[in-house]
Scaffold this motif. Structure first.
Motif, PDB file in Angstrom:
ATOM      1  N   MET A 106      -6.989  84.358 126.760  1.00 46.74           N
ATOM      2  CA  MET A 106      -6.712  84.910 125.435  1.00 46.74           C
ATOM      3  C   MET A 106      -5.217  85.228 125.292  1.00 46.74           C
ATOM      4  SD  MET A 106      -9.588  84.729 123.991  1.00 46.74           S
ATOM      5  CE  MET A 106     -11.332  84.553 124.397  1.00 46.74           C
ATOM      6  N   ALA A 107      -4.737  85.292 124.062  1.00 51.39           N
ATOM      7  CA  ALA A 107      -3.315  85.417 123.794  1.00 51.39           C
ATOM      8  C   ALA A 107      -2.865  86.866 123.692  1.00 51.39           C
ATOM      9  CB  ALA A 107      -2.982  84.687 122.495  1.00 51.39           C
ATOM     10  N   ASN A 108      -1.541  87.041 123.786  1.00 46.03           N
ATOM     11  CA  ASN A 108      -0.909  88.323 123.509  1.00 46.03           C
ATOM     12  C   ASN A 108      -0.168  88.176 122.175  1.00 46.03           C
ATOM     13  OD1 ASN A 108       1.112  90.526 123.522  1.00 46.03           O
ATOM     14  ND2 ASN A 108       0.250  90.941 125.528  1.00 46.03           N
ATOM     15  N   ILE A 109      -0.541  88.973 121.197  1.00 47.85           N
ATOM     16  CA  ILE A 109      -0.009  88.805 119.841  1.00 47.85           C
ATOM     17  C   ILE A 109       0.568  90.117 119.324  1.00 47.85           C
ATOM     18  CG2 ILE A 109      -0.568  88.181 117.448  1.00 47.85           C
ATOM     19  CD1 ILE A 109      -2.758  86.358 118.555  1.00 47.85           C
ATOM     20  N   LEU A 110       1.774  90.054 118.812  1.00 46.68           N
ATOM     21  CA  LEU A 110       2.399  91.211 118.167  1.00 46.68           C
ATOM     22  C   LEU A 110       2.067  91.173 116.678  1.00 46.68           C
ATOM     23  CD1 LEU A 110       5.990  92.556 118.679  1.00 46.68           C
ATOM     24  CD2 LEU A 110       5.121  92.200 116.371  1.00 46.68           C
ATOM     25  N   VAL A 111       1.649  92.303 116.128  1.00 48.72           N
ATOM     26  CA  VAL A 111       1.341  92.408 114.707  1.00 48.72           C
ATOM     27  C   VAL A 111       2.185  93.537 114.114  1.00 48.72           C
ATOM     28  CG1 VAL A 111      -0.425  92.887 112.962  1.00 48.72           C
ATOM     29  CG2 VAL A 111      -1.028  91.602 115.034  1.00 48.72           C
ATOM     30  N   ALA A 112       2.961  93.238 113.097  1.00 44.36           N
ATOM     31  CA  ALA A 112       3.783  94.246 112.428  1.00 44.36           C
ATOM     32  C   ALA A 112       3.411  94.296 110.949  1.00 44.36           C
ATOM     33  CB  ALA A 112       5.265  93.920 112.582  1.00 44.36           C
ATOM     34  N   GLY A 113       3.050  95.481 110.459  1.00 43.92           N
ATOM     35  CA  GLY A 113       2.692  95.587 109.052  1.00 43.92           C
ATOM     36  C   GLY A 113       2.054  96.913 108.698  1.00 43.92           C
ATOM     37  N   LEU A 114       1.448  96.941 107.536  1.00 35.65           N
ATOM     38  CA  LEU A 114       0.915  98.165 106.947  1.00 35.65           C
ATOM     39  C   LEU A 114      -0.411  98.589 107.570  1.00 35.65           C
ATOM     40  CD1 LEU A 114       0.984 100.307 104.572  1.00 35.65           C
ATOM     41  CD2 LEU A 114      -0.372  98.646 103.275  1.00 35.65           C
ATOM     42  N   VAL A 115      -0.521  99.891 107.859  1.00 36.29           N
ATOM     43  CA  VAL A 115      -1.791 100.527 108.199  1.00 36.29           C
ATOM     44  C   VAL A 115      -1.970 101.705 107.264  1.00 36.29           C
ATOM     45  CG1 VAL A 115      -3.138 101.715 109.972  1.00 36.29           C
ATOM     46  CG2 VAL A 115      -1.645  99.820 110.617  1.00 36.29           C
ATOM     47  N   ASN A 116      -3.150 101.862 106.685  1.00 38.30           N
ATOM     48  CA  ASN A 116      -3.376 102.944 105.730  1.00 38.30           C
ATOM     49  C   ASN A 116      -4.813 103.441 105.792  1.00 38.30           C
ATOM     50  OD1 ASN A 116      -3.453 100.188 103.874  1.00 38.30           O
ATOM     51  ND2 ASN A 116      -5.099 101.599 103.365  1.00 38.30           N
ATOM     52  N   ILE A 117      -5.068 104.517 105.092  1.00 33.88           N
ATOM     53  CA  ILE A 117      -6.435 104.994 104.914  1.00 33.88           C
ATOM     54  C   ILE A 117      -6.986 104.358 103.647  1.00 33.88           C
ATOM     55  CG2 ILE A 117      -7.926 106.993 104.543  1.00 33.88           C
ATOM     56  CD1 ILE A 117      -6.707 106.836 107.325  1.00 33.88           C
ATOM     57  N   GLU A 118      -8.151 103.731 103.767  1.00 33.00           N
ATOM     58  CA  GLU A 118      -8.766 103.004 102.660  1.00 33.00           C
ATOM     59  C   GLU A 118     -10.054 103.703 102.215  1.00 33.00           C
ATOM     60  OE1 GLU A 118      -9.702  98.542 102.856  1.00 33.00           O
ATOM     61  OE2 GLU A 118     -11.627  99.519 103.284  1.00 33.00           O
ATOM     62  N   THR A 119     -10.170 103.919 100.917  1.00 32.53           N
ATOM     63  CA  THR A 119     -11.411 104.444 100.337  1.00 32.53           C
ATOM     64  C   THR A 119     -12.007 103.382  99.431  1.00 32.53           C
ATOM     65  OG1 THR A 119     -10.624 106.732 100.419  1.00 32.53           O
ATOM     66  CG2 THR A 119     -12.449 106.261  98.935  1.00 32.53           C
ATOM     67  N   THR A 120     -13.253 102.996  99.698  1.00 38.25           N
ATOM     68  CA  THR A 120     -13.933 102.015  98.867  1.00 38.25           C
ATOM     69  C   THR A 120     -14.956 102.712  97.977  1.00 38.25           C
ATOM     70  OG1 THR A 120     -15.569 101.572 100.601  1.00 38.25           O
ATOM     71  CG2 THR A 120     -13.634 100.147 100.522  1.00 38.25           C
ATOM     72  N   LEU A 121     -15.042 102.273  96.730  1.00 41.76           N
ATOM     73  CA  LEU A 121     -15.974 102.834  95.750  1.00 41.76           C
ATOM     74  C   LEU A 121     -16.786 101.705  95.132  1.00 41.76           C
ATOM     75  CD1 LEU A 121     -17.151 104.930  93.754  1.00 41.76           C
ATOM     76  CD2 LEU A 121     -15.085 104.608  92.356  1.00 41.76           C
ATOM     77  N   LYS A 122     -18.099 101.762  95.309  1.00 38.68           N
ATOM     78  CA  LYS A 122     -18.982 100.756  94.716  1.00 38.68           C
ATOM     79  C   LYS A 122     -19.270 101.129  93.269  1.00 38.68           C
ATOM     80  CE  LYS A 122     -23.342  98.297  95.486  1.00 38.68           C
ATOM     81  NZ  LYS A 122     -24.541  98.171  96.353  1.00 38.68           N
ATOM     82  N   ILE A 123     -19.012 100.179  92.355  1.00 40.75           N
ATOM     83  CA  ILE A 123     -19.252 100.409  90.932  1.00 40.75           C
ATOM     84  C   ILE A 123     -20.286  99.404  90.431  1.00 40.75           C
ATOM     85  CG2 ILE A 123     -16.927 101.320  90.569  1.00 40.75           C
ATOM     86  CD1 ILE A 123     -16.173  98.609  89.329  1.00 40.75           C
ATOM     87  N   GLU A 124     -20.765  99.612  89.202  1.00 41.05           N
ATOM     88  CA  GLU A 124     -21.798  98.738  88.650  1.00 41.05           C
ATOM     89  C   GLU A 124     -21.247  97.378  88.263  1.00 41.05           C
ATOM     90  OE1 GLU A 124     -23.732 100.771  85.486  1.00 41.05           O
ATOM     91  OE2 GLU A 124     -24.668 102.263  86.800  1.00 41.05           O
ATOM     92  N   GLY A 125     -19.997  97.329  87.834  1.00 39.46           N
ATOM     93  CA  GLY A 125     -19.403  96.050  87.448  1.00 39.46           C
ATOM     94  C   GLY A 125     -18.088  96.235  86.733  1.00 39.46           C
ATOM     95  N   PHE A 126     -17.381  95.126  86.533  1.00 42.27           N
ATOM     96  CA  PHE A 126     -16.124  95.108  85.776  1.00 42.27           C
ATOM     97  C   PHE A 126     -16.382  94.466  84.412  1.00 42.27           C
ATOM     98  CE2 PHE A 126     -14.701  95.089  90.227  1.00 42.27           C
ATOM     99  CZ  PHE A 126     -13.780  96.133  90.206  1.00 42.27           C
ATOM    100  N   PRO A 127     -15.757  94.937  83.307  1.00 36.73           N
ATOM    101  CA  PRO A 127     -14.814  96.060  83.286  1.00 36.73           C
ATOM    102  C   PRO A 127     -15.503  97.392  83.539  1.00 36.73           C
ATOM    103  CG  PRO A 127     -15.294  95.346  81.057  1.00 36.73           C
ATOM    104  CD  PRO A 127     -15.947  94.353  81.974  1.00 36.73           C
ATOM    105  N   GLN A 128     -14.732  98.334  84.061  1.00 35.17           N
ATOM    106  CA  GLN A 128     -15.263  99.642  84.397  1.00 35.17           C
ATOM    107  C   GLN A 128     -15.219 100.550  83.168  1.00 35.17           C
ATOM    108  OE1 GLN A 128     -16.846 100.859  86.727  1.00 35.17           O
ATOM    109  NE2 GLN A 128     -16.449 103.025  86.981  1.00 35.17           N
ATOM    110  N   HIS A 129     -16.374 101.072  82.764  1.00 36.52           N
ATOM    111  CA  HIS A 129     -16.440 101.942  81.595  1.00 36.52           C
ATOM    112  C   HIS A 129     -16.204 103.399  81.999  1.00 36.52           C
ATOM    113  CE1 HIS A 129     -17.863  98.603  79.210  1.00 36.52           C
ATOM    114  NE2 HIS A 129     -18.827  98.372  80.092  1.00 36.52           N
ATOM    115  N   TYR A 130     -15.756 104.177  81.054  1.00 33.87           N
ATOM    116  CA  TYR A 130     -15.461 105.585  81.340  1.00 33.87           C
ATOM    117  C   TYR A 130     -16.735 106.411  81.479  1.00 33.87           C
ATOM    118  CZ  TYR A 130     -14.299 110.450  80.683  1.00 33.87           C
ATOM    119  OH  TYR A 130     -14.207 111.811  80.847  1.00 33.87           O
ATOM    120  N   TYR A 131     -16.777 107.220  82.551  1.00 32.18           N
ATOM    121  CA  TYR A 131     -17.827 108.225  82.750  1.00 32.18           C
ATOM    122  C   TYR A 131     -17.143 109.502  83.227  1.00 32.18           C
ATOM    123  CZ  TYR A 131     -20.925 104.128  83.062  1.00 32.18           C
ATOM    124  OH  TYR A 131     -21.597 102.959  82.822  1.00 32.18           O
TER     125      TYR A 131
END
Length: 299
Positions: free
Chosen positions: A1-26
């Motif tokens: 297996m290889a040795n690979i350097l990865v440089a880039g963004l790491v963040n905290i991700e929040t996912t929200l499941k919705i009924e569909g797009f377009p998103q209506h106001y509630y």
């Protein structure tokens, strides 16, 4: 297996499941089991996928010494084969919010904080570069100085510029010019996809170009073959969320390409890997290890 350097963004991700797009106001909703928070970001997704497949990964990123930054460090510590080369100089750790619907459509909101104005510093960088079989440079500002460093020591450079509508795009031009292996999406490409790839070839002379086509699969150009091939998508399980599919495709391709330089075989496996990955909601979830992928392929 290889040795690979990865440089880039790491963040905290929040996912929200919705009924569909377009998103209506509630004024308020109660999406039971529809909100999840986890560590993500392109560099984290790629690093985790590569490590799951069996590669040794040096992950270079910028974080803050805040609660989110601590969460990232705890998550990284639990993943075998990832060496976290962290610069903790930020004031706040980046975060993202992703809305997705039952059809797999998604809308991504990314708060980079001030990462685009910061430079990366780590005493481990020179060592990581020297021992790397390949380097993944995500298209974020702090990775720019590493492009020239990687070129100087003769490393294979892979980058995914994600959406690209202009081959002379000012922000991505440095990454386009440096990449031996270039990935991009079709989402902002107007007109003929093949023509766009040929324009990239003539301008930047990349060894490999892969254009992700979503549910239509991917296009592959290699300097060795001198032509463009279409690889259709496949379905391995029910789609939950397509977020992270491109990162999965990119990671798995690189895993196999670094090992044997067979771009066609690498992309075919990557398509299967990405298809399986999108059966889960989070961008950094659903990765198969090397043997699981080979078993799924019947090898």
């Amino acid at each position: 297996m290889a040795n690979i350097l990865v440089a880039g963004l790491v963040n905290i991700e929040t996912t929200l499941k919705i009924e569909g797009f377009p998103q209506h106001y509630y004024p308020v909703t109660y999406p039971f089991d529809g909100i999840q928070s986890s560590v993500s970001g392109v560099a984290y997704n790629v690093a985790k996928a590569l490590a799951t497949l069996g590669d040794e990964v040096d992950l270079c990123t910028l974080l803050a010494p805040d609660m989110a930054g601590e969460q990232v460090q705890q998550a990284l510590a639990k993943i075998p084969r990832i060496n976290a080369c962290l610069d903790m100089s930020m004031q706040s750790t980046p975060q993202s919010v992703i809305l997705y619907d039952p059809q797999g459509q998604r809308q991504i909101h990314v708060d980079l904080k001030d990462i685009q104005q910061r430079s990366y510093s780590s005493p481990q960088l020179s060592r990581c570069l020297s021992q790397a079989d390949a380097v993944v440079m995500c298209n974020i500002n702090f990775a720019r100085p590493m492009l020239e460093q990687a070129k100087q020591v003769g490393k294979l450079i892979a980058t995914d510029v994600h959406t690209l509508g202009d081959i002379e795009d000012e922000y991505n031009q440095q990454f386009l010019a440096a990449a031996d292996v270039l990935f991009l999406s079709d989402e902002q490409v107007e007109g003929d996809y093949h023509q766009f790839i040929w324009q990239l070839v003539e301008r930047y002379h990349n060894s490999v170009i892969v254009m992700g086509l979503g549910s239509n699969g991917a296009l592959l150009y290699t300097q060795q073959s001198g032509h463009i091939q279409h690889f259709p998508a496949i379905n391995t399980r029910t789609i939950v969320n397509t977020i992270g599919a491109g990162d999965a495709l990119f990671s798995c391709f690189l895993h196999y390409y670094v090992a044997n330089k067979d771009a066609e075989q690498a992309l075919q496996r990557a398509i299967t890997f990405a298809s399986y990955k999108i059966g889960e909601a989070g961008a950094a979830c659903g990765f198969l290890n090397h043997q699981q992928l080979e078993d799924l392929l019947g090898n």
